[in-house]
Design a protein around this motif. Structure first.
Motif, PDB file in Angstrom:
ATOM      1  N   ALA A 179      -3.403   7.205  -4.578  1.00  0.00           N
ATOM      2  CA  ALA A 179      -4.418   7.220  -3.617  1.00  0.00           C
ATOM      3  C   ALA A 179      -4.178   6.578  -2.089  1.00  0.00           C
ATOM      4  O   ALA A 179      -4.702   7.328  -1.157  1.00  0.00           O
ATOM      5  N   GLY A 180      -3.185   5.560  -2.168  1.00  0.00           N
ATOM      6  CA  GLY A 180      -2.872   5.179  -0.626  1.00  0.00           C
ATOM      7  C   GLY A 180      -1.739   6.051  -0.236  1.00  0.00           C
ATOM      8  O   GLY A 180      -1.321   5.566   0.946  1.00  0.00           O
ATOM      9  N   ASN A 181      -1.623   7.086  -0.487  1.00  0.00           N
ATOM     10  CA  ASN A 181      -0.684   7.934   0.120  1.00  0.00           C
ATOM     11  C   ASN A 181       0.831   7.211   0.089  1.00  0.00           C
ATOM     12  O   ASN A 181       1.377   7.358   1.103  1.00  0.00           O
ATOM     13  N   PRO A 182       1.380   6.668  -1.089  1.00  0.00           N
ATOM     14  CA  PRO A 182       2.537   5.927  -0.910  1.00  0.00           C
ATOM     15  C   PRO A 182       3.811   6.853  -0.893  1.00  0.00           C
ATOM     16  O   PRO A 182       3.812   8.234  -0.955  1.00  0.00           O
ATOM     17  N   SER A 183       4.820   6.240  -0.273  1.00  0.00           N
ATOM     18  CA  SER A 183       6.124   6.895  -0.144  1.00  0.00           C
ATOM     19  C   SER A 183       7.070   6.730  -1.400  1.00  0.00           C
ATOM     20  O   SER A 183       7.929   7.250  -1.685  1.00  0.00           O
ATOM     21  N   VAL A 184       6.817   5.669  -2.114  1.00  0.00           N
ATOM     22  CA  VAL A 184       7.405   5.033  -3.322  1.00  0.00           C
ATOM     23  C   VAL A 184       6.603   5.121  -4.452  1.00  0.00           C
ATOM     24  O   VAL A 184       5.412   4.525  -4.293  1.00  0.00           O
ATOM     25  N   LEU A 185       6.929   5.477  -5.581  1.00  0.00           N
ATOM     26  CA  LEU A 185       6.045   5.331  -6.881  1.00  0.00           C
ATOM     27  C   LEU A 185       6.926   4.670  -7.877  1.00  0.00           C
ATOM     28  O   LEU A 185       8.040   4.916  -8.030  1.00  0.00           O
ATOM     29  N   LEU A 186       6.191   3.432  -8.475  1.00  0.00           N
ATOM     30  CA  LEU A 186       7.117   2.882  -9.384  1.00  0.00           C
ATOM     31  C   LEU A 186       6.453   3.099 -10.940  1.00  0.00           C
ATOM     32  O   LEU A 186       5.303   3.130 -10.907  1.00  0.00           O
ATOM     33  N   SER A 187       7.113   3.442 -11.904  1.00  0.00           N
ATOM     34  CA  SER A 187       6.490   3.716 -13.189  1.00  0.00           C
ATOM     35  C   SER A 187       7.109   2.750 -14.414  1.00  0.00           C
ATOM     36  O   SER A 187       8.470   2.683 -14.373  1.00  0.00           O
ATOM     37  N   ASP A 188       6.291   2.082 -14.748  1.00  0.00           N
ATOM     38  CA  ASP A 188       6.840   1.014 -15.810  1.00  0.00           C
ATOM     39  C   ASP A 188       6.497   1.628 -17.308  1.00  0.00           C
ATOM     40  O   ASP A 188       5.406   1.670 -17.868  1.00  0.00           O
ATOM     41  N   ARG A 209       0.803  -1.164   0.202  1.00  0.00           N
ATOM     42  CA  ARG A 209      -0.127  -0.028  -0.044  1.00  0.00           C
ATOM     43  C   ARG A 209       0.849   1.343   0.037  1.00  0.00           C
ATOM     44  O   ARG A 209       0.605   2.218  -0.380  1.00  0.00           O
ATOM     45  N   ARG A 210       2.175   1.198   0.514  1.00  0.00           N
ATOM     46  CA  ARG A 210       2.923   2.182   0.326  1.00  0.00           C
ATOM     47  C   ARG A 210       3.993   2.483  -0.784  1.00  0.00           C
ATOM     48  O   ARG A 210       4.627   3.279  -0.770  1.00  0.00           O
ATOM     49  N   ILE A 211       3.444   1.561  -1.863  1.00  0.00           N
ATOM     50  CA  ILE A 211       4.176   1.388  -3.036  1.00  0.00           C
ATOM     51  C   ILE A 211       3.193   1.711  -4.453  1.00  0.00           C
ATOM     52  O   ILE A 211       2.352   0.794  -4.614  1.00  0.00           O
ATOM     53  N   GLY A 212       3.017   2.847  -4.764  1.00  0.00           N
ATOM     54  CA  GLY A 212       2.304   3.240  -5.881  1.00  0.00           C
ATOM     55  C   GLY A 212       2.886   2.724  -7.212  1.00  0.00           C
ATOM     56  O   GLY A 212       3.974   2.690  -7.372  1.00  0.00           O
ATOM     57  N   MET A 213       1.944   2.383  -8.036  1.00  0.00           N
ATOM     58  CA  MET A 213       2.280   2.077  -9.546  1.00  0.00           C
ATOM     59  C   MET A 213       1.667   2.484 -10.738  1.00  0.00           C
ATOM     60  O   MET A 213       0.633   2.655 -10.591  1.00  0.00           O
ATOM     61  N   ILE A 214       2.603   2.993 -11.690  1.00  0.00           N
ATOM     62  CA  ILE A 214       1.935   3.626 -13.010  1.00  0.00           C
ATOM     63  C   ILE A 214       2.052   2.668 -13.932  1.00  0.00           C
ATOM     64  O   ILE A 214       3.292   2.266 -14.175  1.00  0.00           O
ATOM     65  N   HIS A 215       1.462   2.262 -14.938  1.00  0.00           N
ATOM     66  CA  HIS A 215       1.453   1.339 -15.865  1.00  0.00           C
ATOM     67  C   HIS A 215       1.628   2.112 -17.271  1.00  0.00           C
ATOM     68  O   HIS A 215       1.114   3.205 -17.546  1.00  0.00           O
ATOM     69  N   LEU A 223      10.794   5.452  -8.854  1.00  0.00           N
ATOM     70  CA  LEU A 223      11.880   4.334  -9.565  1.00  0.00           C
ATOM     71  C   LEU A 223      11.131   4.309 -10.837  1.00  0.00           C
ATOM     72  O   LEU A 223       9.923   3.919 -11.016  1.00  0.00           O
ATOM     73  N   LEU A 224      11.730   4.677 -12.230  1.00  0.00           N
ATOM     74  CA  LEU A 224      10.766   4.863 -13.262  1.00  0.00           C
ATOM     75  C   LEU A 224      11.663   3.871 -14.485  1.00  0.00           C
ATOM     76  O   LEU A 224      13.109   3.745 -14.451  1.00  0.00           O
ATOM     77  N   ILE A 225      11.005   2.981 -15.011  1.00  0.00           N
ATOM     78  CA  ILE A 225      11.532   2.007 -16.182  1.00  0.00           C
ATOM     79  C   ILE A 225      11.591   2.732 -17.277  1.00  0.00           C
ATOM     80  O   ILE A 225      10.289   3.174 -17.628  1.00  0.00           O
ATOM     81  N   THR A 226      12.443   2.830 -18.263  1.00  0.00           N
ATOM     82  CA  THR A 226      12.255   3.296 -19.647  1.00  0.00           C
ATOM     83  C   THR A 226      13.347   3.037 -20.790  1.00  0.00           C
ATOM     84  O   THR A 226      14.244   2.573 -20.162  1.00  0.00           O
ATOM     85  N   HIS A 227      13.202   3.168 -21.916  1.00  0.00           N
ATOM     86  CA  HIS A 227      14.124   2.812 -22.789  1.00  0.00           C
ATOM     87  C   HIS A 227      14.522   4.031 -23.553  1.00  0.00           C
ATOM     88  O   HIS A 227      15.106   4.196 -24.599  1.00  0.00           O
ATOM     89  N   GLU A 228      13.896   5.234 -22.965  1.00  0.00           N
ATOM     90  CA  GLU A 228      14.224   6.594 -23.552  1.00  0.00           C
ATOM     91  C   GLU A 228      15.210   7.515 -22.906  1.00  0.00           C
ATOM     92  O   GLU A 228      14.985   7.822 -21.673  1.00  0.00           O
ATOM     93  N   MET A 229      16.123   7.779 -23.551  1.00  0.00           N
ATOM     94  CA  MET A 229      17.252   8.614 -22.971  1.00  0.00           C
ATOM     95  C   MET A 229      16.730   9.967 -22.640  1.00  0.00           C
ATOM     96  O   MET A 229      17.124  10.580 -21.523  1.00  0.00           O
ATOM     97  N   ASN A 230      15.684  10.438 -23.391  1.00  0.00           N
ATOM     98  CA  ASN A 230      15.349  11.736 -23.023  1.00  0.00           C
ATOM     99  C   ASN A 230      14.529  11.815 -21.796  1.00  0.00           C
ATOM    100  O   ASN A 230      14.625  12.696 -20.907  1.00  0.00           O
ATOM    101  N   VAL A 231      13.954  10.479 -21.125  1.00  0.00           N
ATOM    102  CA  VAL A 231      13.309  10.529 -19.862  1.00  0.00           C
ATOM    103  C   VAL A 231      14.453  11.107 -18.773  1.00  0.00           C
ATOM    104  O   VAL A 231      14.181  11.494 -17.775  1.00  0.00           O
ATOM    105  N   VAL A 232      15.507  10.205 -19.186  1.00  0.00           N
ATOM    106  CA  VAL A 232      16.651  10.050 -17.978  1.00  0.00           C
ATOM    107  C   VAL A 232      17.193  11.491 -18.064  1.00  0.00           C
ATOM    108  O   VAL A 232      17.487  12.093 -16.909  1.00  0.00           O
ATOM    109  N   LYS A 233      17.477  12.086 -19.136  1.00  0.00           N
ATOM    110  CA  LYS A 233      17.920  13.429 -19.367  1.00  0.00           C
ATOM    111  C   LYS A 233      17.092  14.468 -18.797  1.00  0.00           C
ATOM    112  O   LYS A 233      17.622  15.434 -18.252  1.00  0.00           O
ATOM    113  N   THR A 234      15.558  14.372 -18.714  1.00  0.00           N
ATOM    114  CA  THR A 234      14.846  15.445 -18.163  1.00  0.00           C
ATOM    115  C   THR A 234      14.364  15.462 -16.752  1.00  0.00           C
ATOM    116  O   THR A 234      14.542  16.266 -15.937  1.00  0.00           O
TER     117      THR A 234
END
Length: 317
Positions: free
Chosen positions: A152-161, A78-84, A191-202
């Motif tokens: 919604a659950g007021n997480p401290s960690v957000l995961l982005s796939d 519940r303390r870990i949010g997830m974006i799909h 913590l975000l997962i990406t294959h786009e260098m622009n995301v890292v740079k931004t």
């Protein structure tokens, strides 16, 4: 905030993770960069134990998730949010209903749910759209709903796939700006997962580059761009390889506003030809990579001066 140690995950004959170590500091945006099949999405699912690793441990906010029973693990999640990547919205529900869904599962009373949903929709810029259905929204708006639901659950960690890979460039920048704002205002560790260098740079403060189920390079962007031979630096600032014989590659961070090149030409009476290069804004700092040809009796002293000035100097054979 997140500590993964010795993670290994295998599917049949395919080794998805091969001894992965990862450290994400509290309050930072950490990017995991790699091509398809690198193992980055498997790593993300192992962080919240949607996939249980075959070996290794995952600690989030000081709690070893791999040691928890299922009931305790569900509470910890519940303390870990997830974006799909593809939003994963329920078409049968309104925007407000989608955001409220995890709160319903947690047993939050209706009045409190409605208050929280209103706050979240305003936070992500969707006030007034709670009654809309997902099919009435643009891709960027759908992802904003996904972000609100993850919070919604007021997480401290957000995961982005791969949260921006299905969006156009302009919308991608808007979503990245939103994530950066949430990171700053809410103190979220992302913590975000990406294959786009622009995301890292931004938006990223730190990055890990994965290939073949392994982490090839990891650290803060500020440290990596100052590391000779860094793969991150080569990929952000691509220059023709191999470097021409006798050429010198200069990498600078924090010195972009200082006329170092003209200084060295005047001070040592050398000829300097620029063969290629570029400058980017990374982690709030101007960083650049420049390939030059340097000629003159004092060329060696000029290179020593550049090193002493804080530049990374790499001489081609």
């Amino acid at each position: 905030m997140i500590q993964a140690s010795g993670l290994r995950k295998q599917y049949g004959d395919v080794v998805a993770l091969d001894g992965v170590d990862l450290t994400v500091r509290e309050g930072e945006i950490f990017g995991v960069l790699g091509q398809s099949g690198a193992g980055k999405s498997t790593l993300l699912r192992c962080v919240n134990l949607l996939e249980r690793p075959d070996a290794g441990t995952v600690t989030v906010a000081g709690q070893d998730l791999t040691a928890l029973r299922e009931s305790d693990l569900n509470r910890a999640r519940r303390r870990i949010g997830m974006i799909h990547q593809h939003f994963a919205l329920l078409s049968s529900r309104t925007v407000a209903g989608n955001v409220a869904f995890p709160l319903e599962i947690m047993g939050v009373p209706r009045a409190e749910r409605e208050r929280r949903v209103g706050e979240l929709l305003e936070l992500v810029g969707l006030e007034g759209r709670g009654g809309h259905r997902p099919h009435q929204l643009s891709g960027g708006q759908k992802q904003r709903v996904g972000i609100a639901r993850a919070l919604a659950g007021n997480p401290s960690v957000l995961l982005s796939d791969e949260a921006t890979s299905a969006l156009d460039p302009a919308t991608t920048q808007q979503i990245l700006a939103l994530l950066k704002r949430l990171n700053t205002e809410l103190g979220l560790t992302i913590l975000l997962i990406t294959h786009e260098m622009n995301v890292v740079k931004t938006v990223c403060d730190s990055v890990a580059i994965m290939a073949g189920g392994r982490v090839e390079e990891s650290g803060t962007i500020a440290d990596l761009v100052r590391t000779p031979g860094s793969r991150l630096t080569r990929e952000i600032f691509p220059l023709p390889e191999p470097a021409p014989a006798g050429s010198v590659t200069l990498t600078f961070a924090g010195q972009a506003g200082r006329p170092v090149v003209s200084e060295v030409v005047r001070k040592f009476d050398v000829d300097l030809s620029i063969l290629g290069g570029s400058i980017e804004e990374l982690a709030g700092d101007s960083v650049g990579r420049l390939r030059v040809a340097l000629e003159g009796e004092d060329a060696g002293a000029a290179l020593a001066y550049l090193r002493a000035s804080g530049l990374i100097v790499e001489e081609a054979a």
